[in-house]
Design a protein around this motif. Structure first.
Motif, PDB file in Angstrom:
ATOM      1  N   THR A   1      -3.402   7.932   3.331  1.00 50.47           N
ATOM      2  CA  THR A   1      -3.730   7.980   4.753  1.00 50.47           C
ATOM      3  C   THR A   1      -3.764   6.572   5.320  1.00 50.47           C
ATOM      4  O   THR A   1      -3.870   5.582   4.586  1.00 50.47           O
ATOM      5  N   ALA A   2      -3.711   6.484   6.644  1.00 42.33           N
ATOM      6  CA  ALA A   2      -3.804   5.176   7.305  1.00 42.33           C
ATOM      7  C   ALA A   2      -5.155   4.529   7.042  1.00 42.33           C
ATOM      8  O   ALA A   2      -5.254   3.304   6.897  1.00 42.33           O
ATOM      9  N   GLU A   3      -6.204   5.332   6.972  1.00 41.47           N
ATOM     10  CA  GLU A   3      -7.531   4.791   6.679  1.00 41.47           C
ATOM     11  C   GLU A   3      -7.562   4.155   5.286  1.00 41.47           C
ATOM     12  O   GLU A   3      -8.168   3.089   5.084  1.00 41.47           O
ATOM     13  N   SER A   4      -6.883   4.779   4.324  1.00 41.29           N
ATOM     14  CA  SER A   4      -6.821   4.205   2.985  1.00 41.29           C
ATOM     15  C   SER A   4      -6.036   2.902   2.975  1.00 41.29           C
ATOM     16  O   SER A   4      -6.390   1.957   2.261  1.00 41.29           O
ATOM     17  N   VAL A   5      -4.977   2.859   3.767  1.00 43.82           N
ATOM     18  CA  VAL A   5      -4.197   1.626   3.873  1.00 43.82           C
ATOM     19  C   VAL A   5      -5.071   0.500   4.429  1.00 43.82           C
ATOM     20  O   VAL A   5      -5.016  -0.645   3.965  1.00 43.82           O
ATOM     21  N   ARG A   6      -5.886   0.831   5.420  1.00 44.39           N
ATOM     22  CA  ARG A   6      -6.803  -0.159   5.975  1.00 44.39           C
ATOM     23  C   ARG A   6      -7.791  -0.635   4.915  1.00 44.39           C
ATOM     24  O   ARG A   6      -8.037  -1.839   4.758  1.00 44.39           O
TER      25      ARG A   6
ATOM     26  N   VAL B   1       6.165  -4.018   5.006  1.00 47.43           N
ATOM     27  CA  VAL B   1       5.911  -3.417   6.311  1.00 47.43           C
ATOM     28  C   VAL B   1       6.073  -1.891   6.328  1.00 47.43           C
ATOM     29  O   VAL B   1       5.263  -1.186   6.943  1.00 47.43           O
ATOM     30  N   PRO B   2       7.097  -1.312   5.671  1.00 50.23           N
ATOM     31  CA  PRO B   2       7.268   0.143   5.785  1.00 50.23           C
ATOM     32  C   PRO B   2       6.077   0.949   5.315  1.00 50.23           C
ATOM     33  O   PRO B   2       5.842   2.060   5.822  1.00 50.23           O
ATOM     34  N   PHE B   3       5.310   0.436   4.366  1.00 54.46           N
ATOM     35  CA  PHE B   3       4.154   1.186   3.889  1.00 54.46           C
ATOM     36  C   PHE B   3       3.054   1.278   4.936  1.00 54.46           C
ATOM     37  O   PHE B   3       2.154   2.122   4.825  1.00 54.46           O
ATOM     38  N   TYR B   4       3.104   0.423   5.935  1.00 54.80           N
ATOM     39  CA  TYR B   4       2.199   0.517   7.082  1.00 54.80           C
ATOM     40  C   TYR B   4       2.815   1.367   8.192  1.00 54.80           C
ATOM     41  O   TYR B   4       2.164   2.264   8.734  1.00 54.80           O
TER      42      TYR B   4
ATOM     43  N   PRO C   1       0.812  -1.212   0.000  1.00 60.31           N
ATOM     44  CA  PRO C   1       0.000   0.000   0.000  1.00 60.31           C
ATOM     45  C   PRO C   1       0.855   1.276   0.000  1.00 60.31           C
ATOM     46  O   PRO C   1       0.787   2.104   0.917  1.00 60.31           O
ATOM     47  N   SER C   2       1.655   1.408  -1.037  1.00 60.71           N
ATOM     48  CA  SER C   2       2.525   2.581  -1.178  1.00 60.71           C
ATOM     49  C   SER C   2       1.706   3.779  -1.639  1.00 60.71           C
ATOM     50  O   SER C   2       0.573   3.623  -2.121  1.00 60.71           O
ATOM     51  N   PRO C   3       2.249   4.988  -1.538  1.00 62.78           N
ATOM     52  CA  PRO C   3       1.533   6.144  -2.070  1.00 62.78           C
ATOM     53  C   PRO C   3       1.191   5.980  -3.549  1.00 62.78           C
ATOM     54  O   PRO C   3       0.124   6.421  -3.993  1.00 62.78           O
ATOM     55  N   VAL C   4       2.065   5.312  -4.302  1.00 61.96           N
ATOM     56  CA  VAL C   4       1.818   5.111  -5.733  1.00 61.96           C
ATOM     57  C   VAL C   4       0.600   4.221  -5.954  1.00 61.96           C
ATOM     58  O   VAL C   4      -0.297   4.551  -6.736  1.00 61.96           O
ATOM     59  N   TRP C   5       0.553   3.083  -5.246  1.00 62.64           N
ATOM     60  CA  TRP C   5      -0.567   2.165  -5.439  1.00 62.64           C
ATOM     61  C   TRP C   5      -1.861   2.744  -4.880  1.00 62.64           C
ATOM     62  O   TRP C   5      -2.944   2.554  -5.457  1.00 62.64           O
ATOM     63  N   LEU C   6      -1.793   3.439  -3.762  1.00 58.97           N
ATOM     64  CA  LEU C   6      -3.004   4.070  -3.238  1.00 58.97           C
ATOM     65  C   LEU C   6      -3.572   5.046  -4.257  1.00 58.97           C
ATOM     66  O   LEU C   6      -4.788   5.079  -4.499  1.00 58.97           O
ATOM     67  N   ASP C   7      -2.704   5.827  -4.878  1.00 58.43           N
ATOM     68  CA  ASP C   7      -3.155   6.790  -5.875  1.00 58.43           C
ATOM     69  C   ASP C   7      -3.771   6.085  -7.087  1.00 58.43           C
ATOM     70  O   ASP C   7      -4.811   6.510  -7.606  1.00 58.43           O
ATOM     71  N   ARG C   8      -3.131   5.007  -7.531  1.00 66.10           N
ATOM     72  CA  ARG C   8      -3.673   4.266  -8.678  1.00 66.10           C
ATOM     73  C   ARG C   8      -5.040   3.679  -8.374  1.00 66.10           C
ATOM     74  O   ARG C   8      -5.859   3.498  -9.282  1.00 66.10           O
TER      75      ARG C   8
ATOM     76  N   MET D   1       0.156   0.711  12.207  1.00 66.32           N
ATOM     77  CA  MET D   1       0.331  -0.573  12.896  1.00 66.32           C
ATOM     78  C   MET D   1      -1.019  -1.234  13.147  1.00 66.32           C
ATOM     79  O   MET D   1      -1.161  -2.459  13.005  1.00 66.32           O
ATOM     80  N   ALA D   2      -2.007  -0.439  13.504  1.00 67.49           N
ATOM     81  CA  ALA D   2      -3.341  -0.992  13.712  1.00 67.49           C
ATOM     82  C   ALA D   2      -3.893  -1.568  12.410  1.00 67.49           C
ATOM     83  O   ALA D   2      -4.525  -2.635  12.403  1.00 67.49           O
ATOM     84  N   ALA D   3      -3.640  -0.877  11.294  1.00 66.84           N
ATOM     85  CA  ALA D   3      -4.088  -1.383   9.996  1.00 66.84           C
ATOM     86  C   ALA D   3      -3.384  -2.689   9.645  1.00 66.84           C
ATOM     87  O   ALA D   3      -4.002  -3.607   9.079  1.00 66.84           O
TER      88      ALA D   3
END
Length: 285
Positions: free
Chosen positions: A43-48, A69-72, A30-37, A80-82
């Motif tokens: 945000t952490a909510e988006s990672v969740r 792990v670093p993307f979390y 869940p990197s910024p690149v993949w979240l954007d795509r 970490m909660a996500a």
């Protein structure tokens, strides 16, 4: 979720899962690149939400997940909660979690790393973690012993698939072996000294080399579960990735990341991508 001790070793759990579901491991990034795509904010909510979508799409069709792990952790406590939420979702579906943290440090820190990453009693509850031996293979011994006690695994970077890996991992020891070969031999030696059985143990390995080096390294690792990256990359053909592990299918964890994530975020499209890779692997076995 109340932590419970695994019923059996990581290697046995992997062999049973891969026999039932196949050897596919889904990369989670869940990197910024993949979240954007995927049309998500950074945000952490988006990672969740990203993790929830992947789990919904994969269901019980995937044997393991390799989590970057670093993307979390870059999102702090919420990240970490996500990650814990994602881990719980994986375990509820009967699959395994490989935390890709690439840890490497001196011997006296390894118990602390284990308490962060390895086993249900750790903070992040991984079934396995990636590690590097840059400070010497012996620095991994405490981590391997803890992994053995917790029925977990340590996937040591023997040869990675990134383009610049050969500069260091291909360098030669005084005995004429490459650094990758020396690390592979050290893992096999540790297994022989501490496991008392030819059955695969906690000393697992990441082998991302190309042929013929990949086949040579696999032969040096007869007692290791093998994480094999490269599926879905533009510069790797499926048959090349699979060739070194045709005779070690029960030990081969075949990771695909971009080849599936590019189909997101629609769960149905992700599901189709996962099924395609199952069929692609079967075609080249």
């Amino acid at each position: 979720m109340t932590p419970t001790r695994p019923a059996t070793s990581f290697a046995r759990r992997w062999a049973a899962l891969s026999a039932q579901r196949g050897g596919l491991c889904l990369g989670v990034a869940p990197s910024p690149v993949w979240l954007d795509r995927w049309g998500l904010a950074d945000t952490a909510e988006s990672v969740r939400r990203y993790g929830d979508v992947l789990l919904d799409a994969a269901g019980d069709s995937v044997s393991a997940y390799k989590v970057q792990v670093p993307f979390y952790l870059r999102h702090g406590a919420a990240g970490m909660a996500a990650l814990r939420r994602f881990r719980d979702g994986v375990h509820e579906r009967g699959a395994l979690v490989l935390l890709d943290a690439k840890i490497g440090d001196a011997e006296d820190t390894m118990a602390a790393y284990a308490d962060l990453y390895l086993g249900p009693q750790s903070q992040l509850g991984g079934d396995a973690v990636t590690a590097c031996a840059f400070m010497g293979a012996a620095t991994l011994h405490p981590l391997l012993r803890i992994a053995q006690d917790r029925d977990a695994a340590v996937f040591t970077l023997v040869r990675t698939s990134n383009h610049g890996a050969g500069e260091v991992q291909g360098s030669r020891t005084p005995e004429g072996h490459s650094t990758a070969q020396a690390i592979a031999d050290a893992l096999t030696g540790w297994h022989t000294a501490h496991c008392g059985t030819p059955e695969p143990g906690p000393a697992a390995a990441v082998v991302g080399a190309r042929l013929p080096e990949s086949a040579q390294l696999v032969r040096r690792l007869p007692h290791s579960v093998l994480e094999i990256p490269g599926l879905g990359r533009a510069d790797r053909r499926t048959e090349e990735v699979l060739a070194p592990v045709r005779d070690a299918a029960d030990r081969a964890m075949l990771t695909v990341t971009t080849g599936v994530l590019r189909h997101g975020p629609a769960p149905a499209a992700l599901r189709t991508g996962i099924q395609w890779w199952h069929e692609e692997i079967a075609r080249h076995r």
